[in-house]
Design a protein around this motif. Structure first.
Motif, PDB file in Angstrom:
ATOM      1  N   PRO A 231      47.129  36.179  34.287  1.00 21.24           N
ATOM      2  CA  PRO A 231      47.272  35.307  35.329  1.00 21.24           C
ATOM      3  C   PRO A 231      46.813  36.101  36.707  1.00 21.24           C
ATOM      4  N   PHE A 232      46.481  37.563  36.345  1.00 22.24           N
ATOM      5  CA  PHE A 232      46.065  38.345  37.264  1.00 22.24           C
ATOM      6  C   PHE A 232      44.567  38.580  37.539  1.00 22.24           C
ATOM      7  N   PHE A 233      43.835  38.279  36.417  1.00 19.36           N
ATOM      8  CA  PHE A 233      42.323  38.579  36.596  1.00 19.36           C
ATOM      9  C   PHE A 233      41.548  37.607  35.683  1.00 19.36           C
ATOM     10  N   SER A 234      40.313  37.150  35.857  1.00 19.18           N
ATOM     11  CA  SER A 234      39.558  36.287  35.085  1.00 19.18           C
ATOM     12  C   SER A 234      38.290  36.668  34.599  1.00 19.18           C
ATOM     13  N   PRO A 243      38.771  45.292  35.513  1.00 24.34           N
ATOM     14  CA  PRO A 243      38.794  43.965  36.015  1.00 24.34           C
ATOM     15  C   PRO A 243      37.811  43.768  37.360  1.00 24.34           C
ATOM     16  N   GLU A 244      37.159  42.779  37.389  1.00 21.22           N
ATOM     17  CA  GLU A 244      36.153  42.390  38.590  1.00 21.22           C
ATOM     18  C   GLU A 244      36.762  41.896  39.696  1.00 21.22           C
ATOM     19  N   GLU A 245      37.998  41.423  39.507  1.00 22.17           N
ATOM     20  CA  GLU A 245      38.598  40.910  40.695  1.00 22.17           C
ATOM     21  C   GLU A 245      40.240  41.009  40.094  1.00 22.17           C
ATOM     22  N   LEU A 246      41.066  40.914  41.191  1.00 19.96           N
ATOM     23  CA  LEU A 246      42.620  40.724  40.939  1.00 19.96           C
ATOM     24  C   LEU A 246      43.153  39.901  42.050  1.00 19.96           C
ATOM     25  N   HIS A 247      44.171  39.259  41.655  1.00 16.34           N
ATOM     26  CA  HIS A 247      44.903  38.406  42.234  1.00 16.34           C
ATOM     27  C   HIS A 247      46.306  38.308  41.974  1.00 16.34           C
ATOM     28  N   PHE A 248      47.406  38.490  42.734  1.00 16.60           N
ATOM     29  CA  PHE A 248      48.729  38.389  42.628  1.00 16.60           C
ATOM     30  C   PHE A 248      49.477  38.238  43.722  1.00 16.60           C
ATOM     31  N   ARG A 249      50.784  37.910  43.485  1.00 15.90           N
ATOM     32  CA  ARG A 249      51.739  37.676  44.841  1.00 15.90           C
ATOM     33  C   ARG A 249      52.054  38.971  45.423  1.00 15.90           C
ATOM     34  N   GLN A 250      52.384  38.910  46.819  1.00 15.17           N
ATOM     35  CA  GLN A 250      53.220  40.030  47.085  1.00 15.17           C
ATOM     36  C   GLN A 250      54.441  40.464  46.478  1.00 15.17           C
ATOM     37  N   ASN A 251      54.507  41.642  46.155  1.00 12.84           N
ATOM     38  CA  ASN A 251      55.799  42.288  45.635  1.00 12.84           C
ATOM     39  C   ASN A 251      55.834  42.033  44.122  1.00 12.84           C
TER      40      ASN A 251
END
Length: 581
Positions: A231-234, A243-251
């Protein structure tokens, strides 16, 4: 008067100095050299200030502060440097098969010695060493150590493997014990090498700390290639392993860590900036010319939602015309706001919704159950039909086997060989009893199938005098692994009936091999072969028909039959796919 006060002050200082020496003992002198041993994993020490080389063989126990001897019988490879020499260890390491050796980076013109403590004139013939310059020229080929010294108040002689300096070059020294090649040490001396390669990411992970029932807990998440459904990179860069990109929620995470695989002479810089807009960015973290392979990024770097960028590059990497590094690791990071707080409802508010949801769920389940019940009944009916057809084919195979056996007995009687006919008949009765006992069984163990094949082949040996072998892979549990009853016997019977009478020195080989979760069965004879496409034997047709029906019953573990035949014999390959748990 002033002169008197000055004289009294000098006398006081002198007296204080002597008093301190009387209390503390002889002051420790400043030494010209230091010796560095990579022995932290062996005896608990890594740097020894000369001349206390004897400290290598003992350390203090922290609990009692008493000397405790801890002898080490291996090779202690030491690097002797001037005390004021600019020598650091790293970055990176040098790999030699399963060993990782240190890299000593010398940033001045210091002379360096490489010594081997533990190698003495008495045991030198057990050891070999060599010295290589710039990975091209062998300065010293593999040879026995010849030079020994006892400097720095060493307790015994030690071997000197190399002395000197090689400005702007590399010197590699390696030594090993000829009695045990695993006992070996090495070091790469690097006079200010500047590697331009972009570092690879060895590992990247994030951690989250939380409290559960009063206990502090921590969970780690690894960003690996095999986690593309994360759920944090594709997207993942396989060349440099990140990983060429990361996405996650604060905290979501408290700390990020990146472990870099640094080549000798690699120094890297890191920046993390928050992207405000196309022209404005705010630097949140920066480090320059680091040789530490572990990069730690704290939680406060990504303290607010927004777009960030992690950038890592080699300090000495190639630059373009504008002075920008050509190769960089860039990881865009998107931090989303934390999820909204859950709205709470009272029990009175939830009852109507819960009742309605229960009714809807019950109705949907009823529809699903009724539909699946019909499907399951249809599938079961198809399986029963297939099993009946399969039993019919098996019932045809048994008379086919009996007919061939009776023909064998008749052949021996016609030759007036009553003794062998009786032995043949005895084995035939034992095989028949076993076949009748297993008549109601769909599956039998491999162990029982092998026993049946042994009895059958020993019986047929009386007629044709051939040789045979049966081999079962040790990785297959014969006692607990089951296969369809009499699966292999018809193929072996065909080999005996059609191949063995046609050759003088007949031979049949049977092998069961483990291939992952599958079983590969090989049945080979050295007969004269046959035309696979025009074969019309009853046993062969029944066997193929039976495998087709077995695939209907065991559809999740299909069997594949491959028949190869030529002038030098016939090979049956039967694969039982995914048959092993």
């Amino acid at each position: 008067m002033k002169a008197i006060y000055t004289l009294l002050l000098l006398l006081f200082v002198t007296f204080t100095s002597f008093a301190q020496q009387g209390i503390t003992g002889k002051a420790r002198p400043a030494y010209k050299y230091e010796i560095n041993f990579d022995v932290s994993s062996k005896i608990g020490s890594s740097i020894i200030s000369t001349p206390f080389l004897k400290h290598v063989i003992f350390r203090k126990i922290s609990a009692t502060q008493k000397d405790s001897f801890r002898y080490y019988d291996g090779i202690l490879l030491g690097i002797v440097k001037p005390s004021d020499g600019n020598v650091t260890f790293g970055p990176g390491y040098i790999q030699s098969l399963s060993k990782k050796y240190r890299v000593a980076t010398i940033s001045d013109s210091s002379d360096i010695q490489v010594i081997a403590y533990g190698i003495t004139p008495n045991n030198k013939n057990f050891f070999k060493y060599h010295v290589i310059l710039d990975d091209k020229k062998e300065l010293t080929p593999w040879t026995t150590p010849r030079d020994f010294e006892q400097q720095f108040e060493a307790e015994r002689l030690y071997a000197v493997l190399w002395k000197g300096k090689a400005l702007a070059k590399q010197v590699y020294v390696e030594v090993y014990d000829t009695r045990d090649f695993d006992t070996r040490e090495g070091v790469l001396l690097n006079w200010n090498l500047k590697t331009k390669e972009l570092p690879h990411v060895a590992a990247m992970w994030a951690s989250k700390k939380y409290t559960k029932k009063g206990v502090q807990m921590q969970v780690d998440y690894n960003f690996r290639k095999d986690s593309l459904n994360s759920p944090f990179f594709s997207k993942f860069n396989t060349e440099y392993n990140y990983p060429e990109e990361l996405h996650f929620r604060q905290n979501d995470f408290g700390e990020f860590r990146i472990y870099l695989d640094l080549l000798p002479g690699t120094f890297y810089s890191t920046t993390i900036k928050k992207i405000i807009n196309d022209s404005i960015s705010e630097y949140r973290y920066a480090s320059y010319k680091s040789a530490n392979p572990l990069l730690s990024i704290q939680e406060d770097v990504f303290a607010a939602p927004g777009n960030y960028e992690i950038e890592i590059y080699n300090v000495h990497g190639e630059e373009d015309e504008e002075g920008t590094k050509k190769q960089r690791i860039r990881i865009p990071v998107r931090v989303f706001p934390p999820p909204p707080k859950e709205t709470t409802f009272t029990l009175k508010q939830m009852v109507p919704y819960a009742a309605a949801a229960t009714l809807v769920a019950a109705f949907v389940f009823y529809l699903y159950y009724r539909s699946n019940k019909r499907k399951i009944a249809g599938i079961e009916m198809e399986k029963q039909i297939s099993k009946l057809r399969l039993q019919s084919v098996r019932n045809q195979l048994n008379p086919h086997f009996v007919y061939n056996a009776l023909a064998g007995i008749q052949n021996l009687l016609n030759k007036n060989d009553n003794r062998r006919a009786n032995e043949y008949l005895t084995r035939f009765s034992r095989i028949s009893r076993r076949v009748l006992e297993d008549a109601e069984k769909d599956l039998v163990t491999i162990e029982d199938e092998v026993k049946l094949l042994n009895d059958y082949l020993q019986m047929e040996q009386m007629r044709f005098g051939f040789e045979y072998s049966i081999q079962v892979d040790e990785a297959i549990d014969q006692t607990n692994t089951e296969i369809p009853a009499m699966l292999l016997q018809p193929f072996v019977e065909n080999a005996v009936k059609h191949a063995m009478p046609a050759v003088a020195d007949g031979c049949i080989g049977i092998a069961l091999e483990k291939r992952g979760k599958s079983i590969l069965v090989k049945i080979r004879d050295n007969g004269k072969g046959f035309n696979v496409h025009s074969a019309s034997g009853t046993g062969s047709a029944l066997s193929k028909n039976r495998i087709s029906l077995l695939n209907e019953v065991y559809s999740n573990t299909p069997m594949i039959l491959d028949v190869q035949s030529g002038e030098d014999g016939t090979t049956i390959l039967l694969t039982l796919n995914d048959w092993l748990a």
